[in-house]
Design a protein around this motif. Structure first.
Motif, mmCIF file in Angstrom:
data_model
loop_
_atom_site.group_PDB
_atom_site.id
_atom_site.type_symbol
_atom_site.label_atom_id
_atom_site.label_comp_id
_atom_site.label_asym_id
_atom_site.label_seq_id
_atom_site.Cartn_x
_atom_site.Cartn_y
_atom_site.Cartn_z
ATOM 1 N N LEU A 1 -4.969 3.240 5.950
ATOM 2 C CA LEU A 1 -4.040 4.328 6.256
ATOM 3 C C LEU A 1 -4.300 4.888 7.652
ATOM 4 O O LEU A 1 -3.359 5.234 8.376
ATOM 5 N N ASN A 2 -5.563 4.992 8.030
ATOM 6 C CA ASN A 2 -5.883 5.461 9.380
ATOM 7 C C ASN A 2 -5.367 4.484 10.431
ATOM 8 O O ASN A 2 -4.891 4.888 11.502
ATOM 9 N N ILE B 1 0.834 -1.207 0.000
ATOM 10 C CA ILE B 1 0.000 0.000 0.000
ATOM 11 C C ILE B 1 0.869 1.258 0.000
ATOM 12 O O ILE B 1 0.621 2.203 -0.762
ATOM 13 N N GLU B 2 1.911 1.279 0.841
ATOM 14 C CA GLU B 2 2.749 2.477 0.944
ATOM 15 C C GLU B 2 3.519 2.729 -0.345
ATOM 16 O O GLU B 2 3.646 3.876 -0.792
ATOM 17 N N VAL B 3 4.042 1.661 -0.967
ATOM 18 C CA VAL B 3 4.787 1.835 -2.221
ATOM 19 C C VAL B 3 3.846 2.269 -3.344
ATOM 20 O O VAL B 3 4.187 3.117 -4.174
ATOM 21 N N THR B 4 2.635 1.699 -3.372
ATOM 22 C CA THR B 4 1.669 2.075 -4.403
ATOM 23 C C THR B 4 1.249 3.534 -4.252
ATOM 24 O O THR B 4 1.126 4.269 -5.229
ATOM 25 N N ALA C 1 -6.039 3.493 -4.874
ATOM 26 C CA ALA C 1 -7.077 2.497 -4.610
ATOM 27 C C ALA C 1 -7.433 1.733 -5.874
ATOM 28 O O ALA C 1 -7.639 0.519 -5.854
ATOM 29 N N ALA C 2 -7.463 2.461 -7.003
ATOM 30 C CA ALA C 2 -7.761 1.806 -8.281
ATOM 31 C C ALA C 2 -6.668 0.810 -8.653
ATOM 32 O O ALA C 2 -6.947 -0.305 -9.113
ATOM 33 N N GLU D 1 1.950 9.167 -6.336
ATOM 34 C CA GLU D 1 2.231 10.548 -5.909
ATOM 35 C C GLU D 1 1.212 11.049 -4.896
ATOM 36 O O GLU D 1 0.819 12.220 -4.904
ATOM 37 N N GLY D 2 0.749 10.141 -4.012
ATOM 38 C CA GLY D 2 -0.168 10.535 -2.956
ATOM 39 C C GLY D 2 -1.628 10.598 -3.368
ATOM 40 O O GLY D 2 -2.495 10.919 -2.550
ATOM 41 N N ASP D 3 -1.914 10.292 -4.632
ATOM 42 C CA ASP D 3 -3.296 10.316 -5.103
ATOM 43 C C ASP D 3 -4.000 9.053 -4.604
ATOM 44 O O ASP D 3 -3.843 7.971 -5.167
#
Length: 348
Positions: free
Chosen positions: A318-319, A289-292, A304-305, A297-299
């Motif tokens: 993330l929460n 998740i973090e690498v994606t 998610a897509a 670029e934080g989008d």
């Protein structure tokens, strides 16, 4: 009665542009507008897709009917069915009266479905059926309603990628994109920047009863920018500079606009995720998740897509990571030595 929409030296009706790219768009609009074909308007955020939809409607045989617009991405999934098809009194808690949805309100005219790729997949199935039959039921209703509308849809996504990422049904894509229409970004039509900027300035001058003008250096600065926010960003930038200027707009653009984000080098992006053998499943998922998210670029919507999960699921993950970090920092703080700034490593 409004004046007829015509092609003029500065554009088509309220759609402004002298560039070859926009003249090609104008020609396509004039061809498709008089037909009943569904149109899929594609382009980046801020290029003016809703204005294009208005132009298509005003040039169509339905111009005397209503133009009803709905943003599919701004309505919660639990409410979108009621917004599209309406509902009967008492059909759910809070339904104190009957309500006509956009399919009823647009009868005889045009329905503009903005950001259609943000619509939940189950609702896309219902939308497809209504487009094919022209009939639907209100929520809680038993009487079938017939609608007579022309549909124009829009998205800022690549529709083939949206289909591949299960954000858009393939059969709905073909039904909506009978006539695909791509609107070029502002960076591909730099010659239109002065024309658009002058139009926005003239509108502001009339509204404030003043006669402010552009300095040559300001126009040069406008022309050299890439405009990632497209026409919307240009309009907002002119308005901010208008507010700050006394008579001549000669404000440093770095004061009135955010600094442009440098385009990342493709080679600098991670090629994959490397998870050590023996890692826990939740650790591997967090790394992915973090690498994606970094790749996107934080989008978060785009991430998610790519991950194939809902935006809500990504936010929940993330929460959860944020809470874990906060708890870890709090626990680390409890192991500080009295009177000493550095912390003592926790025992493993």
């Amino acid at each position: 009665m409004d004046a007829p929409i015509t092609l003029h030296e500065n554009g088509l009706g309220n759609l402004l542009g002298r560039s070859p790219a926009m003249h090609q768009v104008f020609g396509l609009i004039k061809r498709v507008a008089p037909t009943e074909a569904t149109v899929m308007i594609m382009g980046e955020s801020g290029v003016g897709k809703e204005l294009v939809a208005e132009c298509i409607h005003n040039l169509s045989n339905r111009a005397q009917g209503p133009l009803v617009a709905i943003n599919c991405g701004s309505i919660p999934g639990s409410l979108i069915e009621a917004e599209l098809f309406g509902y009967e009194k008492g059909s759910f808690t809070g339904a104190s009266r009957s309500h006509a949805g956009v399919f009823e309100r647009a009868t005889g005219g045009t329905l503009f479905l903005d950001e259609v790729t943000e619509m939940p997949l189950d609702m896309q199935t219902r939308l497809l059926r209504v487009l094919e039959t022209g009939r639907f039921y209100r929520v809680g209703g038993t009487q079938e309603i017939k609608t007579d509308i022309r549909v124009v849809a829009a998205t800022n996504r690549n529709v083939t990628e949206a289909v591949a990422n299960r954000q858009l049904r393939e059969d709905l894509m073909y039904r909506l994109a009978v006539f695909p229409l791509h609107i070029p970004p502002l960076r591909e039509r730099p010659g239109d920047v002065p024309l658009l900027a002058q139009y926005f300035l003239s509108t502001l001058n009339r509204g404030s009863d003043v006669t402010k003008s552009f300095s040559p250096s300001f126009l040069d600065a406008l022309g050299s920018r890439r405009w990632p926010g497209n026409v919307r960003e240009l309009k907002n930038s002119v308005e901010r500079s208008f507010i700050l200027a006394d008579e001549v707009l000669d404000v440093d653009l770095s004061v009135t606009m955010p600094a442009p984000t440098p385009e990342p080098l493709e080679a600098a992006r991670p090629a994959g995720v490397h998870v050590p053998l023996g890692s826990r499943l939740d650790e591997a998922e967090r790394s992915l998740i973090e690498v994606t998210l970094d790749y996107c670029e934080g989008d978060k919507r785009r991430a998610a897509a790519v991950l194939g999960c809902s935006l809500k699921t990504l936010y929940n993950k993330l929460n959860s990571y944020a809470r874990e970090r906060a708890e870890s920092e709090q626990n680390l703080g409890r192991h500080h030595l009295p009177g000493v700034g550095a912390s003592v490593p926790l025992a493993s």
